[in-house]
Design a protein around this motif. Structure first.
Motif, PDB file in Angstrom:
ATOM      1  N   VAL A   1       6.703   9.194   9.192  1.00  0.00           N
ATOM      2  CA  VAL A   1       6.210   8.458  10.286  1.00  0.00           C
ATOM      3  C   VAL A   1       5.950   9.157  11.552  1.00  0.00           C
ATOM      4  CG1 VAL A   1       6.140   6.252  11.437  1.00  0.00           C
ATOM      5  CG2 VAL A   1       7.510   6.373   9.321  1.00  0.00           C
ATOM      6  N   SER A   2       4.891   9.150  12.079  1.00  0.00           N
ATOM      7  CA  SER A   2       4.783   9.719  13.334  1.00  0.00           C
ATOM      8  C   SER A   2       4.200   8.769  14.188  1.00  0.00           C
ATOM      9  CB  SER A   2       3.667  11.089  13.129  1.00  0.00           C
ATOM     10  OG  SER A   2       2.435  10.635  12.684  1.00  0.00           O
ATOM     11  N   LYS A   3       3.968   9.156  15.669  1.00  0.00           N
ATOM     12  CA  LYS A   3       3.472   8.157  16.777  1.00  0.00           C
ATOM     13  C   LYS A   3       2.511   9.299  17.284  1.00  0.00           C
ATOM     14  CE  LYS A   3       5.786   6.175  20.547  1.00  0.00           C
ATOM     15  NZ  LYS A   3       6.928   5.862  21.239  1.00  0.00           N
TER      16      LYS A   3
ATOM     17  N   ARG B   1       0.850  -1.208  -0.118  1.00  0.00           N
ATOM     18  CA  ARG B   1      -0.087  -0.082  -0.108  1.00  0.00           C
ATOM     19  C   ARG B   1       0.780   1.170  -0.087  1.00  0.00           C
ATOM     20  NH1 ARG B   1      -4.926   0.567   4.024  1.00  0.00           N
ATOM     21  NH2 ARG B   1      -5.116   2.382   3.114  1.00  0.00           N
ATOM     22  N   LEU B   2       1.999   1.188   0.928  1.00  0.00           N
ATOM     23  CA  LEU B   2       2.931   2.220   0.956  1.00  0.00           C
ATOM     24  C   LEU B   2       3.563   2.564  -0.432  1.00  0.00           C
ATOM     25  CD1 LEU B   2       4.641   1.885   4.366  1.00  0.00           C
ATOM     26  CD2 LEU B   2       2.589   3.233   3.676  1.00  0.00           C
ATOM     27  N   GLU B   3       3.792   1.510  -1.167  1.00  0.00           N
ATOM     28  CA  GLU B   3       4.459   1.710  -2.563  1.00  0.00           C
ATOM     29  C   GLU B   3       3.328   2.219  -3.754  1.00  0.00           C
ATOM     30  OE1 GLU B   3       7.625  -1.835  -2.002  1.00  0.00           O
ATOM     31  OE2 GLU B   3       5.852  -2.060  -3.234  1.00  0.00           O
ATOM     32  N   LYS B   4       2.079   1.603  -3.381  1.00  0.00           N
ATOM     33  CA  LYS B   4       1.219   2.037  -4.336  1.00  0.00           C
ATOM     34  C   LYS B   4       0.637   3.578  -4.288  1.00  0.00           C
ATOM     35  CE  LYS B   4      -0.192  -2.283  -6.187  1.00  0.00           C
ATOM     36  NZ  LYS B   4      -1.318  -3.354  -5.858  1.00  0.00           N
ATOM     37  N   GLU B   5      -0.017   3.525  -3.211  1.00  0.00           N
ATOM     38  CA  GLU B   5      -0.912   4.837  -2.843  1.00  0.00           C
ATOM     39  C   GLU B   5      -0.032   5.852  -2.526  1.00  0.00           C
ATOM     40  OE1 GLU B   5      -3.864   4.141   0.189  1.00  0.00           O
ATOM     41  OE2 GLU B   5      -3.982   1.970  -0.324  1.00  0.00           O
ATOM     42  N   HIS B   6      -0.511   7.195  -2.671  1.00  0.00           N
ATOM     43  CA  HIS B   6       0.123   8.398  -2.385  1.00  0.00           C
ATOM     44  C   HIS B   6       0.209   8.760  -0.758  1.00  0.00           C
ATOM     45  CE1 HIS B   6       1.195   8.974  -6.431  1.00  0.00           C
ATOM     46  NE2 HIS B   6      -0.200   8.405  -6.790  1.00  0.00           N
ATOM     47  N   ILE B   7       0.754   7.938  -0.079  1.00  0.00           N
ATOM     48  CA  ILE B   7       0.818   8.270   1.468  1.00  0.00           C
ATOM     49  C   ILE B   7       1.910   9.223   1.661  1.00  0.00           C
ATOM     50  CG2 ILE B   7       1.090   7.238   3.678  1.00  0.00           C
ATOM     51  CD1 ILE B   7      -0.687   4.864   2.100  1.00  0.00           C
ATOM     52  N   GLU B   8       1.759  10.274   2.566  1.00  0.00           N
ATOM     53  CA  GLU B   8       2.788  11.149   2.886  1.00  0.00           C
ATOM     54  C   GLU B   8       3.265  10.818   4.437  1.00  0.00           C
ATOM     55  OE1 GLU B   8       1.217  15.028   2.046  1.00  0.00           O
ATOM     56  OE2 GLU B   8       0.814  14.398  -0.143  1.00  0.00           O
TER      57      GLU B   8
ATOM     58  N   THR C   1       8.489   1.758  10.818  1.00  0.00           N
ATOM     59  CA  THR C   1       9.150   2.834  10.549  1.00  0.00           C
ATOM     60  C   THR C   1      10.254   2.765   9.610  1.00  0.00           C
ATOM     61  OG1 THR C   1       8.796   3.599  12.795  1.00  0.00           O
ATOM     62  CG2 THR C   1      10.645   4.682  11.679  1.00  0.00           C
ATOM     63  N   SER C   2      10.953   1.492   9.588  1.00  0.00           N
ATOM     64  CA  SER C   2      12.031   1.311   8.862  1.00  0.00           C
ATOM     65  C   SER C   2      11.321   0.935   7.371  1.00  0.00           C
ATOM     66  CB  SER C   2      12.961  -0.051   9.234  1.00  0.00           C
ATOM     67  OG  SER C   2      12.171  -1.069   8.860  1.00  0.00           O
ATOM     68  N   ILE C   3      10.433   0.373   7.290  1.00  0.00           N
ATOM     69  CA  ILE C   3       9.871   0.137   5.951  1.00  0.00           C
ATOM     70  C   ILE C   3       9.379   1.581   5.291  1.00  0.00           C
ATOM     71  CG2 ILE C   3       7.415  -0.701   4.374  1.00  0.00           C
ATOM     72  CD1 ILE C   3       7.460  -2.919   6.553  1.00  0.00           C
ATOM     73  N   ALA C   4       8.898   2.383   5.884  1.00  0.00           N
ATOM     74  CA  ALA C   4       8.256   3.707   5.293  1.00  0.00           C
ATOM     75  C   ALA C   4       9.530   4.806   5.033  1.00  0.00           C
ATOM     76  CB  ALA C   4       7.315   4.512   6.665  1.00  0.00           C
ATOM     77  N   ARG C   5      10.541   4.526   5.909  1.00  0.00           N
ATOM     78  CA  ARG C   5      11.637   5.286   5.694  1.00  0.00           C
ATOM     79  C   ARG C   5      12.294   5.129   4.359  1.00  0.00           C
ATOM     80  NH1 ARG C   5      13.641   6.765  11.043  1.00  0.00           N
ATOM     81  NH2 ARG C   5      12.103   8.354  11.893  1.00  0.00           N
ATOM     82  N   LYS C   6      12.492   3.838   4.015  1.00  0.00           N
ATOM     83  CA  LYS C   6      13.009   3.347   2.830  1.00  0.00           C
ATOM     84  C   LYS C   6      11.958   3.941   1.469  1.00  0.00           C
ATOM     85  CE  LYS C   6      15.142  -0.939   4.016  1.00  0.00           C
ATOM     86  NZ  LYS C   6      14.472  -2.203   4.324  1.00  0.00           N
TER      87      LYS C   6
END
Lengths: 201, 201
Positions: free
Chosen positions: A170-172, A133-140, A160-165
């Motif tokens: 990423v927020s908490k 989903r992170l790869e396909k969609e336009h998630i900021e 977090t490591s997936i998103a950073r790549k």
């Protein structure tokens, strides 16, 4: 061994529920038999309906009644095009956040957290689908709303490591004193955390 | 309201069980959905099998799997011709007495006790059937093994009056210190009762 094999079978089967041992199971079985057979038969129907039909939404992995169909929340236009994705551990977390009426982004439900000791790895909590989903969609921004335990923290840092790549922020969700709470009734760790994450006014 | 109507329905239906409120019901529903769907489906089957098929034995009112057929205990020759009839409140009491392996008479299960406040009268606990048995069978002694509560005592004296009219002896199981029990760990009422009903050796 009671006088009825069906009763023994029911008492055994009731123990599939967490927190129900032989004593509670026996009490429940007698109560349903003696006082509420109709209620018990309705429970039987509700169980088979739910367990045979409830599926996971292919987008957010929340529960949905319709197999292979996107769930009601994910079908909303504003959610589909949202740049925010909130990751939670359980469908009840989605409910809790929706009740606040302040979040309009999309969700992703893990159904648990990483726990090597229970053999729950990235595949079991759908992290491959999340990466897709992170790869396909336009998630900021990915908002992590996970539980504040060791396993929760490990899961958070994995995501977090997936998103950073993928260069996604990423927020908490904030830790601190509850709204309306008195400082004296808050535990030390929470208070320390609320001091640490203080913000300018 | 969760994302699934079937899930809401299941959480509602689970609360038919005594001791299960909304919080436990939600926990059980998620557990079964996430971790043990097969166990839950088996529970559904066990519930419908038991609640649709378990009937009361026409002689002793204990649970039996076969409608309109005398239960396994009542079909034994030695029980049929016994002069002893033990009256208990629940099928689990029959089990407990059978486990001792010291009683070979017949049984009668009330499924409760007289309780006007809950609208449980003689008809609801089968006292008409009991009277019929006492009239028809050659019973010499009725043993009351009821709970030591006010309602239990009222039920006991009601049954005693029925039996006395038919010139049948009535006895009550002994109250006293448990076998292997220390006197200091026994409550005062029980100790007083054990002194009161002392027997010569």
């Amino acid at each position: 061994m009671s006088s009825s094999a069906l009763l023994d079978n029911l008492i055994e089967a009731l123990q599939v529920m967490p927190g129900i041992g032989p004593v509670s199971a026996t009490r429940i079985a007698y109560h349903l038999l003696d006082r509420n057979r109709n209620g018990g038969i309705e429970l039987s129907k509700a169980l088979s309906d739910a367990l045979n039909n409830i599926a996971l939404c292919p987008v957010c992995r929340n529960y949905t009644d319709h197999k292979d169909t996107v769930c009601a929340l994910c079908s909303q236009e504003k959610r589909k095009n949202s740049a925010l994705l909130c990751v939670v551990e359980s469908p009840s977390d989605v409910e809790a956040i929706e009740k606040t009426g302040t979040y309009y982004g999309s969700y992703f439900v893990l159904h648990g957290h990483l726990s090597p000791i229970d053999r729950i790895g990235p595949a079991q909590i759908g992290l491959d689908e999340l990466r897709e989903r992170l790869e396909k969609e336009h998630i900021e921004e990915v908002i992590l709303a996970l539980s504040q335990t060791v396993d929760g923290e490990v899961t958070a840092s994995y995501i977090t490591s997936i998103a950073r790549k993928l260069n996604i922020e990423v927020s908490k969700i904030a830790q601190g004193v509850p709204v309306g709470g008195e400082l004296t009734s808050v535990d030390g760790n929470t208070l320390a955390s609320s001091l640490n994450f203080r913000h300018k006014i």
